[in-house]
Scaffold this active site. Structure first.
Site, PDB file in Angstrom:
ATOM      1  N   HIS A  99      -6.752   8.175   0.883  1.00  0.00           N
ATOM      2  CA  HIS A  99      -5.482   7.453   0.950  1.00  0.00           C
ATOM      3  C   HIS A  99      -5.304   6.841   2.339  1.00  0.00           C
ATOM      4  CE1 HIS A  99      -1.334   6.855  -0.633  1.00  0.00           C
ATOM      5  NE2 HIS A  99      -1.027   6.845   0.650  1.00  0.00           N
ATOM      6  N   ASP A 128       0.852  -1.198   0.000  1.00  0.00           N
ATOM      7  CA  ASP A 128       0.000   0.000   0.000  1.00  0.00           C
ATOM      8  C   ASP A 128       0.881   1.239   0.000  1.00  0.00           C
ATOM      9  OD1 ASP A 128       0.830  -0.543   2.732  1.00  0.00           O
ATOM     10  OD2 ASP A 128      -0.649   0.945   3.375  1.00  0.00           O
ATOM     11  N   SER A 129       0.497   2.239  -0.778  1.00  0.00           N
ATOM     12  CA  SER A 129       1.181   3.527  -0.847  1.00  0.00           C
ATOM     13  C   SER A 129       2.643   3.333  -1.271  1.00  0.00           C
ATOM     14  CB  SER A 129       1.060   4.248   0.495  1.00  0.00           C
ATOM     15  OG  SER A 129       1.465   5.588   0.395  1.00  0.00           O
ATOM     16  N   SER A 130       3.618   3.726  -0.428  1.00  0.00           N
ATOM     17  CA  SER A 130       5.008   3.504  -0.809  1.00  0.00           C
ATOM     18  C   SER A 130       5.311   2.016  -0.897  1.00  0.00           C
ATOM     19  CB  SER A 130       5.945   4.176   0.195  1.00  0.00           C
ATOM     20  OG  SER A 130       5.714   3.696   1.502  1.00  0.00           O
TER      21      SER A 130
END
Length: 306
Positions: free
Chosen positions: A272, A146-148
């Site tokens: 997010h 997830d995300s980075s």
């Protein structure tokens, strides 16, 4: 969530301060019990320290090998750890019926690009090589994040293709970071007011790349890779109210154009990091269940093609 989280737009912040805010703000749902959860250290990249991982086993014993999912946590390459994403990994293991290996990669700014990406690749290669010992099927190996962590998962698929292995059967990218330029419309539309801000993202990139890092390197910005052919089937999960949304949409379209089977899951009205609110936000549980099912379908398709 925003009230207790440092905002880089309001002045300089130290990694230690924002890490503490992330740990304090992380919401822990009741831990889903699993038969076995084990911490261990595995070989890192050549010349680098070993990497700590946490292995989640969804069943006590299986008559046949299980899929394996190597998971990379988010946090802008700076924040979060195995504990902040423990709940998501437990749910993913349970809902996908897979052994999940969560990776405690080196974090910025102490360790800048490509340290995290190389750690992610090294652990993925280790899981592939140790699949039998882990009770896993090496032909059903996926990466997820997830995300980075989604950035690292996407980078690992490129690295594996470019370096001749390991073979990755599927990828799950949840609101991934894909392009250091931050030029799409969603960076303006959802740049403030939805917890994760454009200012946060800019600060994360500064920590990850430093003054001399090359953000155009496709292992740093997978969205800038010139060629996406030969990558594994993808599940791309995006929230509507996210500065990163348009980069994710563009990447999903490019994967499809490159002949990569891609399932796009766009969740309206959420932001997010929403997967971390499972047990509180219904969309988080629904999205994780849907993503796990889509990942299982991609892995089953890979098994049939063997």
């Amino acid at each position: 969530m925003s009230a207790g989280f440092p905002d880089p737009a309001l002045g300089p912040i130290e990694p230690a301060a924002i890490r503490q805010a992330a740990r304090s703000g992380a919401r822990s749902r009741p831990a889903r019990p699993l038969p076995r959860v084990t911490d261990r250290y595995v070989p890192g990249p050549a010349g680098a320290p070993e990497v700590r991982v946490r292995i989640y086993e969804p069943v006590a014993a299986s008559a046949s090998p299980l899929p394996a999912v190597v998971f990379f946590h988010g946090g802008g390459w700076v924040l979060c750890d195995l504990d902040t994403h423990d709940g998501i990994c437990r749910e993913l293991a349970y809902r996908a019926g897979a052994v999940v290996v969560s990776v405690d990669y080196r974090r910025a700014p102490e360790h800048r690009f490509p340290s995290a990406a190389e750690d992610a690749y090294a652990v993925t290669a280790w899981v592939s090589g140790q699949a039998a010992a882990l009770g896993c099927d090496p032909t059903r190996l996926a990466v997820a994040g997830d995300s980075s962590g989604g950035n690292l998962a996407a980078a690992v698929t490129l690295m594996a293709r470019d370096r001749g292995g390991p073979v990755i059967a599927a990828q799950l990218l949840a609101y991934p970071v894909l392009d250091h330029r931050m030029e799409t419309r969603s960076y303006a539309t959802y740049g403030t007011g939805f917890f994760h801000t454009t200012a946060h993202m800019r600060w994360y990139w500064e920590q990850y790349l430093g003054a001399d890092g090359d953000g155009s390197d496709p292992y740093a910005s997978p969205g800038l890779a010139a060629d996406l052919t030969g990558l594994p089937p993808a599940v791309v999960l995006l929230p509507e109210c996210d500065p990163l949304r348009d980069d994710g949409l563009r990447y999903a379209r490019r994967l499809e154009s490159a002949g990569v089977a891609t399932e796009l899951c766009l969740w309206p009205g959420v932001f997010h990091g929403f997967l971390g609110l499972g047990g509180l936000l219904p969309q988080a549980d629904q999205a994780l269940t849907g993503a796990a099912r889509a990942l299982c379908a991609a892995l089953a398709s890979a098994e049939r093609e063997q």
